[in-house]
Motif scaffolding. Structure first.
Motif, PDB file in Angstrom:
ATOM      1  N   ARG B 229     -47.676  48.239 -28.584  1.00 26.85           N
ATOM      2  CA  ARG B 229     -47.247  46.893 -28.162  1.00 26.85           C
ATOM      3  C   ARG B 229     -45.841  46.716 -28.678  1.00 26.85           C
ATOM      4  NH1 ARG B 229     -48.062  43.610 -32.733  1.00 26.85           N
ATOM      5  NH2 ARG B 229     -48.996  44.898 -34.338  1.00 26.85           N
ATOM      6  N   VAL B 230     -45.115  45.746 -28.138  1.00 27.66           N
ATOM      7  CA  VAL B 230     -43.730  45.544 -28.545  1.00 27.66           C
ATOM      8  C   VAL B 230     -43.706  44.778 -29.858  1.00 27.66           C
ATOM      9  CG1 VAL B 230     -41.537  44.476 -27.955  1.00 27.66           C
ATOM     10  CG2 VAL B 230     -42.911  45.588 -26.179  1.00 27.66           C
ATOM     11  N   LEU B 231     -43.144  45.396 -30.917  1.00 29.86           N
ATOM     12  CA  LEU B 231     -43.027  44.728 -32.213  1.00 29.86           C
ATOM     13  C   LEU B 231     -41.808  43.824 -32.224  1.00 29.86           C
ATOM     14  CD1 LEU B 231     -43.764  47.775 -34.530  1.00 29.86           C
ATOM     15  CD2 LEU B 231     -45.240  45.789 -34.182  1.00 29.86           C
ATOM     16  N   ALA B 232     -40.720  44.317 -31.636  1.00 30.21           N
ATOM     17  CA  ALA B 232     -39.490  43.522 -31.617  1.00 30.21           C
ATOM     18  C   ALA B 232     -38.513  44.159 -30.653  1.00 30.21           C
ATOM     19  CB  ALA B 232     -38.869  43.466 -33.010  1.00 30.21           C
ATOM     20  N   GLU B 233     -37.616  43.328 -30.135  1.00 29.38           N
ATOM     21  CA  GLU B 233     -36.495  43.886 -29.389  1.00 29.38           C
ATOM     22  C   GLU B 233     -35.243  43.552 -30.179  1.00 29.38           C
ATOM     23  OE1 GLU B 233     -36.266  42.930 -25.271  1.00 29.38           O
ATOM     24  OE2 GLU B 233     -34.318  43.912 -25.049  1.00 29.38           O
ATOM     25  N   ILE B 234     -34.580  44.599 -30.654  1.00 29.91           N
ATOM     26  CA  ILE B 234     -33.461  44.398 -31.569  1.00 29.91           C
ATOM     27  C   ILE B 234     -32.158  44.641 -30.817  1.00 29.91           C
ATOM     28  CG2 ILE B 234     -32.389  45.275 -33.671  1.00 29.91           C
ATOM     29  CD1 ILE B 234     -35.243  46.042 -34.591  1.00 29.91           C
ATOM     30  N   PRO B 235     -31.320  43.613 -30.635  1.00 32.12           N
ATOM     31  CA  PRO B 235     -30.053  43.829 -29.944  1.00 32.12           C
ATOM     32  C   PRO B 235     -29.107  44.643 -30.833  1.00 32.12           C
ATOM     33  CG  PRO B 235     -30.330  41.507 -30.540  1.00 32.12           C
ATOM     34  CD  PRO B 235     -31.511  42.242 -31.076  1.00 32.12           C
ATOM     35  N   VAL B 236     -28.355  45.520 -30.224  1.00 31.88           N
ATOM     36  CA  VAL B 236     -27.431  46.360 -30.975  1.00 31.88           C
ATOM     37  C   VAL B 236     -26.015  45.846 -30.713  1.00 31.88           C
ATOM     38  CG1 VAL B 236     -26.553  48.700 -31.309  1.00 31.88           C
ATOM     39  CG2 VAL B 236     -28.973  48.333 -30.818  1.00 31.88           C
ATOM     40  N   ASP B 237     -25.401  45.278 -31.772  1.00 31.34           N
ATOM     41  CA  ASP B 237     -24.103  44.650 -31.575  1.00 31.34           C
ATOM     42  C   ASP B 237     -22.962  45.544 -32.065  1.00 31.34           C
ATOM     43  OD1 ASP B 237     -24.754  44.554 -34.198  1.00 31.34           O
ATOM     44  OD2 ASP B 237     -24.637  42.373 -34.406  1.00 31.34           O
ATOM     45  N   LEU B 238     -23.116  46.850 -31.906  1.00 26.92           N
ATOM     46  CA  LEU B 238     -22.042  47.764 -32.307  1.00 26.92           C
ATOM     47  C   LEU B 238     -20.902  47.663 -31.302  1.00 26.92           C
ATOM     48  CD1 LEU B 238     -24.244  50.844 -33.233  1.00 26.92           C
ATOM     49  CD2 LEU B 238     -22.810  49.533 -34.822  1.00 26.92           C
ATOM     50  N   PRO B 239     -19.656  47.843 -31.785  1.00 27.14           N
ATOM     51  CA  PRO B 239     -18.512  47.733 -30.866  1.00 27.14           C
ATOM     52  C   PRO B 239     -18.543  48.810 -29.788  1.00 27.14           C
ATOM     53  CG  PRO B 239     -17.816  48.545 -33.024  1.00 27.14           C
ATOM     54  CD  PRO B 239     -19.236  48.118 -33.166  1.00 27.14           C
ATOM     55  N   GLU B 240     -18.029  48.445 -28.604  1.00 27.33           N
ATOM     56  CA  GLU B 240     -17.893  49.400 -27.496  1.00 27.33           C
ATOM     57  C   GLU B 240     -16.444  49.818 -27.401  1.00 27.33           C
ATOM     58  OE1 GLU B 240     -20.521  50.248 -25.521  1.00 27.33           O
ATOM     59  OE2 GLU B 240     -21.993  48.736 -26.064  1.00 27.33           O
ATOM     60  N   PRO B 241     -16.099  50.997 -26.944  1.00 26.47           N
ATOM     61  CA  PRO B 241     -17.041  52.076 -26.665  1.00 26.47           C
ATOM     62  C   PRO B 241     -17.549  52.711 -27.945  1.00 26.47           C
ATOM     63  CG  PRO B 241     -14.795  52.845 -26.383  1.00 26.47           C
ATOM     64  CD  PRO B 241     -14.697  51.388 -26.730  1.00 26.47           C
ATOM     65  N   ARG B 242     -18.774  53.233 -27.872  1.00 22.73           N
ATOM     66  CA  ARG B 242     -19.339  53.937 -29.032  1.00 22.73           C
ATOM     67  C   ARG B 242     -18.677  55.304 -29.142  1.00 22.73           C
ATOM     68  NH1 ARG B 242     -24.677  51.256 -28.717  1.00 22.73           N
ATOM     69  NH2 ARG B 242     -24.009  49.093 -28.431  1.00 22.73           N
TER      70      ARG B 242
END
Lengths: 279, 269
Positions: B229-242
């Motif tokens: 089941r989905v525990l969490a959806e964690i947004p990734v706010d790392l700068p682009e471009p990676r």
């Protein structure tokens, strides 16, 4: 990946040098040639040293002499028998492949055809040959062709069915993800996957077809056929002549086997650089 | 960013229209064994969403449900606004499997052409597109070789080129780099992001590697052990471009830690 063990590392661009395959192949032919030659030498020496009577085992030199002396007649007899073997092979292999395609397409047919095939395929030639003589006539080529076709049919059928089912699940899923129609799955994936199986069966069937044709001739057939020759020569105690006929037949069987191997290389260019046996 | 209400957290990815992929209460049982607890998830256009979880948590099953290769036991699946079956039949997505799944009897070029052939493209167009795709994955020079002559990483790049050949808006990837060594894997990740920067393809990506999920994704969906089941959806706010620097970014390590802790909660409740 698709070929786990066979791909150790990146060899991109490492196309084999032209002729490398030829060298490897002639090296591959050297071993059986040496073995065959060795057997002949031991045979010759043993027969002479032990004083074995030619009736029991003629020396290879005597057989060779008989072959050379009787070449036109032997070649004719081999062709009479080989013709039946070839026709039966073509009909049996073609029929087996088509029946395999049909069986893999319709599950009820597959479930019915394979077990029945195994039973019919294990019928001894000594039983089928007289029956076909009765049906087609002992002096018709078709009674021999039928015996051969029956022997060839079932290994080809069974291997075709197995080969068509051998495509990995992931490849089938890939085509499913493209919503590929069944016909495309068959031509783009299943038939290419089945080819190694089919050719494996054809190699075996090539040898079987010559044996079947000769044995069928033991139960009546043309007076100029190899089977009839062997039978009469044995009856007349001309064992060297019988052996010479067997040698001529072996040469024909070898040629048929070679033709199948050649067809295999043409049909499956992607397996040409034989990296071991991948079946 | 902690667990929260899974369905709520998940639906943040999209403002509510449904997104490229929209799952509502999707579950899967094998007989009496539940493999996947009801999952709701939206993937917004242009997003890169990773499904991350322990082995056997049903993340691959979930991807296969989106691809209409597996039937869900319950729930609804919409891909590009249509039922999954219809989306598959319209070829709305491209798929990359863990094994490259190339056909040995075809050259690399003709492997890339395969989906175009199935779709009835003309030979000249197929060839031109395959050429462009092979250039995209930097393999134009091996176009006439056969799959067994290529390394695992190269084979997987061919599989990516093949999946993108008909320019689907959605790319489904099932642990595509799982069989590769660490360095090759990182190179493939860089390559995938470079391709995506040029194509704008939406990606749904299954992995069990935490750094891989964080490095690639715009958001990471963390799943529990079976039944998933989905525990969490964690947004990734790392700068682009990676870039390579991203892998050394303190924020990268923070996110890896956060994902790992979320994951652990799911394994040992």
């Amino acid at each position: 990946m698709t070929t786990p063990a066979a791909t150790p590392a990146a060899v991109a661009g490492a196309a084999p040098a032209p002729g490398a395959g030829l060298v490897r192949r002639s090296a591959g032919a050297a071993a059986p040639l040496a073995l065959g030659l060795g057997v002949l030498v031991v045979w010759e020496v043993a027969v002479r040293a032990l004083g074995i009577r030619p009736i029991l085992l003629p020396p290879p030199s005597a057989i060779a002499a008989a072959v050379v002396q009787d070449l036109p007649r032997l070649a004719g007899a081999t062709w009479v028998t080989g013709r039946s073997a070839l026709l039966g092979f073509a009909i049996g292999a073609g029929g087996g492949f088509l029946a395999g395609l049909a069986a893999s397409r319709w599950r009820p047919l597959r479930e019915a055809v394979v077990p029945v095939g195994v039973v019919l395929g294990s019928l001894p030639i000594v039983a089928t040959a007289p029956i076909f003589n009765l049906w087609f006539g002992a002096l018709s080529i078709w009674s021999k062709v039928a015996v051969v076709a029956l022997v060839v049919f079932f290994p080809v059928l069974v291997n075709t069915v197995a080969g068509l089912a051998s495509a990995p699940a992931s490849s089938q899923e890939l085509l499913r993800s493209y919503a590929a129609p069944g016909r495309t799955v068959l031509t783009a994936l299943q038939i290419p996957s089945a080819l190694p199986f089919v050719f494996g069966a054809l190699r075996v069937a090539a040898a079987l077809s010559v044996i079947a044709a000769v044995v069928a001739e033991f139960f009546g057939g043309f007076r100029d056929s190899a089977g009839f020759f062997i039978k009469t020569l044995m009856a007349n105690a001309d064992y060297t002549g019988a052996w010479a006929t067997v040698v001529a037949l072996s040469a024909f069987g070898l040629a048929l086997f070679g033709a199948v191997a050649l067809a295999e290389r043409v049909a499956m260019p992607w397996r040409r650089d034989d990296r071991g046996v991948r079946t | 960013m902690s667990a929260g209400e899974p369905a709520l957290a998940a639906s943040r990815a999209d403002a509510g229209v449904g997104g490229v992929v929209a799952l509502r209460g999707v579950s899967k049982d094998y007989g009496a064994t539940p493999a996947l607890a009801p999952v709701s998830l939206d993937v917004a256009p242009g997003a890169f969403v990773s499904l991350l979880g322990p082995s056997g948590c049903g993340k691959s099953t979930l991807l296969r449900i989106v691809a209409d290769l597996v039937e869900p036991s319950a729930g609804s699946v919409t891909v590009a606004g249509r039922p999954a079956r219809e989306a598959r039949e319209r070829r709305d997505y491209g798929m990359v499997f863990q094994a490259a799944t190339l056909f040995d009897w075809r050259t690399i070029r003709r492997n890339v052409e395969l989906p175009l052939e199935v779709m009835g493209w003309r030979a000249a167009e197929r060839r031109a597109r395959a050429q462009r795709m092979l250039e995209l994955v930097d393999l134009a020079d091996v176009a006439d070789l056969r799959p067994p002559q290529l390394s695992g990483g190269m084979q997987q790049r061919v599989a990516i080129a093949r999946a993108l050949a008909f320019e689907p808006a959605l790319l489904l990837m099932d642990e595509p780099f799982g069989a590769l060594d660490e360095l090759t894997r990182e190179r493939m990740q860089d390559g995938l992001l470079a391709i995506r920067a040029r194509t704008g393809t939406t990606v749904l990506f299954v992995t069990h590697s935490i750094p891989e999920a964080v490095f690639l994704s715009s958001s990471v969906v963390v799943m529990s052990a079976r039944p998933g089941r989905v525990l969490a959806e964690i947004p990734v706010d790392l700068p682009e471009p990676r870039t390579e620097d991203t892998r050394e970014d303190p924020r990268f390590f923070q996110l890896v830690t956060e994902v790992r802790e979320t994951l652990r909660r799911g394994v040992r409740p």
